[in-house]
Design a protein around this motif. Structure first.
Motif, mmCIF file in Angstrom:
data_model
loop_
_atom_site.group_PDB
_atom_site.id
_atom_site.type_symbol
_atom_site.label_atom_id
_atom_site.label_comp_id
_atom_site.label_asym_id
_atom_site.label_seq_id
_atom_site.Cartn_x
_atom_site.Cartn_y
_atom_site.Cartn_z
ATOM 1 N N GLY A 159 0.804 -1.215 0.000
ATOM 2 C CA GLY A 159 0.000 0.000 0.000
ATOM 3 C C GLY A 159 0.836 1.263 0.000
ATOM 4 N N GLN A 160 2.030 1.224 0.600
ATOM 5 C CA GLN A 160 2.965 2.350 0.595
ATOM 6 C C GLN A 160 4.368 1.818 0.328
ATOM 7 O OE1 GLN A 160 1.959 4.339 4.459
ATOM 8 N NE2 GLN A 160 1.496 6.098 3.171
ATOM 9 N N GLN A 161 5.130 2.577 -0.471
ATOM 10 C CA GLN A 161 6.471 2.168 -0.860
ATOM 11 C C GLN A 161 7.506 3.013 -0.126
ATOM 12 O OE1 GLN A 161 7.113 -0.431 -2.821
ATOM 13 N NE2 GLN A 161 4.930 -0.823 -3.224
ATOM 14 N N LEU A 162 8.504 2.333 0.448
ATOM 15 C CA LEU A 162 9.596 3.021 1.132
ATOM 16 C C LEU A 162 10.775 3.210 0.180
ATOM 17 C CD1 LEU A 162 9.498 1.144 4.553
ATOM 18 C CD2 LEU A 162 8.486 3.357 3.977
ATOM 19 N N SER A 163 11.724 4.028 0.609
ATOM 20 C CA SER A 163 12.912 4.298 -0.194
ATOM 21 C C SER A 163 13.786 3.050 -0.295
ATOM 22 C CB SER A 163 13.719 5.445 0.416
ATOM 23 O OG SER A 163 12.926 6.616 0.507
ATOM 24 N N PRO A 164 14.632 2.966 -1.332
ATOM 25 C CA PRO A 164 15.574 1.837 -1.421
ATOM 26 C C PRO A 164 16.445 1.765 -0.166
ATOM 27 C CG PRO A 164 15.521 3.052 -3.482
ATOM 28 C CD PRO A 164 14.719 3.857 -2.507
ATOM 29 N N GLY A 165 16.673 0.549 0.309
ATOM 30 C CA GLY A 165 17.416 0.349 1.545
ATOM 31 C C GLY A 165 16.530 0.259 2.767
ATOM 32 N N TRP A 166 15.259 0.625 2.620
ATOM 33 C CA TRP A 166 14.301 0.537 3.720
ATOM 34 C C TRP A 166 13.338 -0.624 3.535
ATOM 35 C CZ3 TRP A 166 13.028 4.645 7.485
ATOM 36 C CH2 TRP A 166 13.996 5.671 7.526
ATOM 37 N N SER A 167 13.307 -1.170 2.359
ATOM 38 C CA SER A 167 12.315 -2.202 2.066
ATOM 39 C C SER A 167 12.774 -3.543 2.607
ATOM 40 C CB SER A 167 12.082 -2.313 0.556
ATOM 41 O OG SER A 167 11.640 -1.069 0.046
ATOM 42 N N GLY A 168 11.805 -4.319 3.019
ATOM 43 C CA GLY A 168 12.061 -5.679 3.473
ATOM 44 C C GLY A 168 11.126 -6.631 2.756
ATOM 45 N N THR A 169 11.218 -7.902 3.095
ATOM 46 C CA THR A 169 10.360 -8.896 2.470
ATOM 47 C C THR A 169 8.898 -8.643 2.802
ATOM 48 O OG1 THR A 169 9.844 -11.249 2.411
ATOM 49 C CG2 THR A 169 10.698 -10.396 4.459
ATOM 50 N N GLY A 170 8.023 -8.981 1.864
ATOM 51 C CA GLY A 170 6.589 -8.803 2.101
ATOM 52 C C GLY A 170 5.953 -9.967 2.815
ATOM 53 N N CYS A 171 6.696 -11.065 3.048
ATOM 54 C CA CYS A 171 6.190 -12.255 3.741
ATOM 55 C C CYS A 171 4.975 -12.853 3.030
ATOM 56 C CB CYS A 171 5.837 -11.928 5.196
ATOM 57 S SG CYS A 171 7.263 -11.466 6.213
ATOM 58 N N GLY A 172 4.857 -12.636 1.718
ATOM 59 C CA GLY A 172 3.747 -13.177 0.956
ATOM 60 C C GLY A 172 2.439 -12.433 1.127
ATOM 61 N N LEU A 173 2.440 -11.392 1.962
ATOM 62 C CA LEU A 173 1.192 -10.671 2.215
ATOM 63 C C LEU A 173 0.766 -9.865 1.007
ATOM 64 C CD1 LEU A 173 -0.776 -10.359 4.572
ATOM 65 C CD2 LEU A 173 0.432 -8.281 5.219
ATOM 66 N N SER A 174 1.721 -9.323 0.272
ATOM 67 C CA SER A 174 1.377 -8.523 -0.905
ATOM 68 C C SER A 174 0.735 -9.378 -1.974
ATOM 69 C CB SER A 174 2.629 -7.847 -1.467
ATOM 70 O OG SER A 174 2.336 -7.154 -2.656
#
Length: 324
Positions: free
Chosen positions: A207-222
């Motif tokens: 639903g919201q995108q973070l900057s590169p280096g802040w993102s982590g795995t979605g755990c399959g929720l997306s």
């Protein structure tokens, strides 16, 4: 009288400085990304604005703020959130002795910095998150219900009902202010139904995108949300508010086509001249009448000689077979 004036002036100065704690407080970090609307103690924040101790940060319903503290710790504040950097004790070794974040509501992502794990503490209405050098998302609902999803490292959640350890990627725990707490389990789509908010974990669901280096795995929720979206509910208007049907005006009749003029009669062909009558052939001369031979003439003919009688064959005189 002079004493009273001096006392009043001192009180006024104290009141003026006391009403602006963010300006007198020590900066502890800065904003590195602001989206839509994010405000602090002095109003809207922009990129590179400092963040002060005890400053409350709020985001709009579509806002997003990303902040970096002096020891390298990072905090992402999602839409519709409210958080206060409650305590911040900094030393000269580019680390903190104590950093406490009080989350009132909303969704967040925490990434640890260079300080000791025991220096970080995150407070929620349902309990306390103990950081163990980690990356995790957490959500605080309007009723204080808190969910924590581990993305890296380890964490611990302690509330009135005890403590739960999160040690594996995508571990999740949900706790309520009354002490109810789930066991640690892998996060899935049912977590959104439990929290009663499909946007509860926007950094995981996309639903919201973070900057590169802040993102982590979605755990399959997306992927689960994209494959099985909730069907839209049809809007039903009450009978009293139904608009009257619009009557379609009848189409005008087409004008009749004018009658075609009658075709003129064709001129009659002239009668052919009659052929002249052929002249009649002359009658052939009649043949002479044949002489009617009467039987008298036949009598005048000489009689034909009569043939002699042929002897008749007598069978009795014939030889019988076998006689010679």
């Amino acid at each position: 009288m002079a004493y009273l004036r001096r006392a009043a002036f001192v009180a006024l100065i104290v009141a003026l400085y006391g009403s602006m704690p963010s300006k007198a407080a020590e900066p502890i970090g800065q904003a590195i990304r602001i989206k839509t609307e994010v405000s602090g103690a002095t109003g809207p924040l922009v990129v590179s604005d400092p963040v002060h101790r005890d400053e409350r940060i709020r985001t709009s319903r579509s806002g997003l703020g990303q902040f970096v503290f002096r020891d390298g710790s990072k905090l992402a504040v999602g839409a519709g959130s409210s958080v206060v950097i409650d305590k911040f004790v900094f030393d000269d070794s580019r680390s903190v002795q104590k950093l406490t974040v009080a989350a009132a509501k909303g969704t967040f992502r925490w990434i640890s910095g260079n300080s000791k794990h025991s220096a970080y503490q995150i407070l929620t209405p349902a309990g306390t998150i103990g950081v163990r050098g980690t990356v995790f998302d957490f959500y605080v609902g309007g009723d204080g219900t808190t969910a924590v999803v581990l993305l890296s490292g380890a964490a611990e959640f302690c509330g009135r009902g005890g403590c739960q350890q999160l040690t594996r990627r995508c571990d999740c725990v949900v706790a309520r202010p009354n002490g109810d707490m789930t066991d640690t389990r892998r996060v899935d789509r049912s977590i959104l139904r439990t929290l009663g908010n499909r946007q509860a974990l926007p950094f995981l669901s996309g639903g919201q995108q973070l900057s590169p280096g802040w993102s982590g795995t979605g755990c399959g929720l997306s992927a689960a949300i994209q494959i099985r979206p909730d069907p839209p509910q049809p809007r039903v208007l009450p009978p009293t508010k139904l608009a009257p049907p619009i009557e379609t005006p009848p189409k005008p009749d087409k004008p009749p086509k004018p009658d075609k003029p009658p075709k003129p009669d064709k001129p009659s062909k002239p009668d052919k001249p009659s052929k002249p009558d052929k002249p009649s052939k002359p009658d052939k001369p009649g043949k002479p009448d044949r002489h009617d031979k009467s039987w008298h003439d036949k009598l005048d003919r000489p009689d034909r000689p009569q043939k002699p009688d042929t002897p008749r064959y007598d069978r009795s005189k014939a030889r019988s077979p076998g006689r010679w």
